[in-house]
Motif scaffolding. Structure first.
Motif, mmCIF file in Angstrom:
data_model
loop_
_atom_site.group_PDB
_atom_site.id
_atom_site.type_symbol
_atom_site.label_atom_id
_atom_site.label_comp_id
_atom_site.label_asym_id
_atom_site.label_seq_id
_atom_site.Cartn_x
_atom_site.Cartn_y
_atom_site.Cartn_z
ATOM 1 N N ASP A 165 51.251 26.124 67.008
ATOM 2 C CA ASP A 165 52.568 26.519 66.499
ATOM 3 C C ASP A 165 52.512 26.841 65.009
ATOM 4 N N ILE B 227 53.754 31.737 70.773
ATOM 5 C CA ILE B 227 52.728 30.704 70.789
ATOM 6 C C ILE B 227 51.790 30.856 71.985
ATOM 7 N N SER C 279 51.024 30.215 64.734
ATOM 8 C CA SER C 279 51.946 31.265 65.180
ATOM 9 C C SER C 279 52.982 31.599 64.112
ATOM 10 N N ILE D 4 48.784 32.770 70.918
ATOM 11 C CA ILE D 4 47.820 31.957 70.168
ATOM 12 C C ILE D 4 46.998 31.087 71.115
#
Length: 358
Positions: free
Chosen positions: A321, A335, A324, A338
């Motif tokens: 997070d 997210i 992101s 990612i």
């Protein structure tokens, strides 16, 4: 003397192994606290760690530190709640993956591949876009029944193909899960295309890729109890999960109530997945990669595997997070993007290492 040493050696090895597991858990817990603190500190507006500590002291312990109200609001109302939900989501998805892999005896099993995430997304979109339930049904409730329906369909399809939850060959359930995922993803896309306006469709599609931007404290009070309760229930069944390593028939011969354990654990994984999807959207690779990484660290015994998996998943998603939010200045990357960028090569490394160890 040699007899005395050999008699103590097994006990020493067990004791040393338990200490190593405890150190893993302690290290992961400290890393999780650090990750949450960094999640609150890092962003478009960098906030010092001492401000974060004082904000927590003001809000929880009633301290009277003088702080910038804007910074305090960012830390408490936005970043800390977001980091806590990310940690809860990571723990829940990772443990769900570990449990499904054990129950099905298949290293590819996870909530995403078995259609749980896709079904939960469809249920959530039905409630959000079409208004199923007439306002009487919550997003989480719709997501849960979507996940339950998806897994039921996958199980029926797998059974019809000669597989099933308790069958020897569980490859069919993975194939059925892929088919179910595609079906429910198509239904979700159709609902959005048919019923949502352009702005609503854009927001939903971004949310489906994984998005923590709208998370607030109300979501924390849902995510934390579900994740914590789900992990505890799964750990409670650790001996049954160990028995499933030898197959459902062998587990039954060891006195394990196979059907009850399967129903309870699959329902719990569906609940955790549905709640997390309703909060943050569909996030892949967490339930697939994290359990394998944890097995490399602590082995396959679920008494130590599940706690380490939960902590590792929590840390991983909090860090994802942070990435992101900071990878592209002024923008938030979903997210799920990612986790896929990290999870895909990470899973490839696990496969290569596993082959070299055989």
């Amino acid at each position: 003397m040699s007899f005395f040493v050999s008699d103590q050696a097994p006990a020493n090895r067990v004791s040393g192994h338990k200490r190593r597991i405890a150190l893993y858990c302690l290290g992961a817990l400290l890393l999780l606290l650090l990750a949450v603190a960094m999640g609150a500190a890092i962003g478009e507006t960098a906030i010092p760690l001492d401000v974060i500590g004082k904000t927590v002291a003001n809000r929880i312990f009633g301290a009277a530190y003088t702080l910038d109200p804007i910074e305090e609001g960012i830390v408490w109302s936005y970043r800390i709640s977001r980091a806590i939900v990310a940690a809860s989501c990571g723990a829940a998805l990772a443990v769900s993956g570990a449990v499904l892999q054990s129950l099905l005896r298949n290293p590819l099993a996870d909530p995403y591949l078995l259609g749980l995430s896709a079904g939960a997304s469809t249920g959530a979109v039905l409630v959000t876009v079409i208004g199923v339930g007439g306002g009487m049904v919550s997003l989480s409730f719709g997501a849960f029944w979507g996940a339950a329906l998806a897994f039921g369909l996958v199980a029926l399809l797998a059974k019809a193909a000669g597989g099933g939850v308790s069958a020897q060959g569980t490859g069919q359930i993975i194939l059925a899960g892929i088919a179910g995922s595609q079906l429910f993803n198509a239904l979700t896309s159709f609902i959005i295309t048919r019923s949502a306006n352009a702005e609503q469709a854009r927001g939903i599609m971004f949310w489906l890729l994984g998005n923590l931007s709208g998370v607030r404290w109300d979501d924390v009070w849902l995510a934390v109890p579900v994740a914590l309760g789900g992990v505890i229930v799964c750990i409670w069944h650790m001996r049954a999960l160990d028995a499933f390593a030898f197959g459902a028939e062998s587990a039954a011969s060891l006195g394990i109530p196979v059907r009850r354990v399967q129903v309870v654990l699959i329902a719990m994984t569906a609940l955790m997945t549905a709640v997390m999807v309703s909060l943050v959207g569909s996030i892949g690779f967490v339930g697939l990669v994290i359990p394998h990484a944890a097995r490399f660290l602590v082995g396959v015994r679920h008494g130590r595997l599940l706690p380490v998996t939960a902590l590792t998943g929590a840390v991983f998603l909090v860090i994802a997070d942070i990435v992101s939010r900071t990878a592209i200045p002024g923008q938030v990357v979903p997210i799920g993007v990612i986790t896929a960028l990290v999870g895909a090569p990470g899973f490839a490394l696990i496969l290569i290492r596993g082959r070299s160890m055989r």
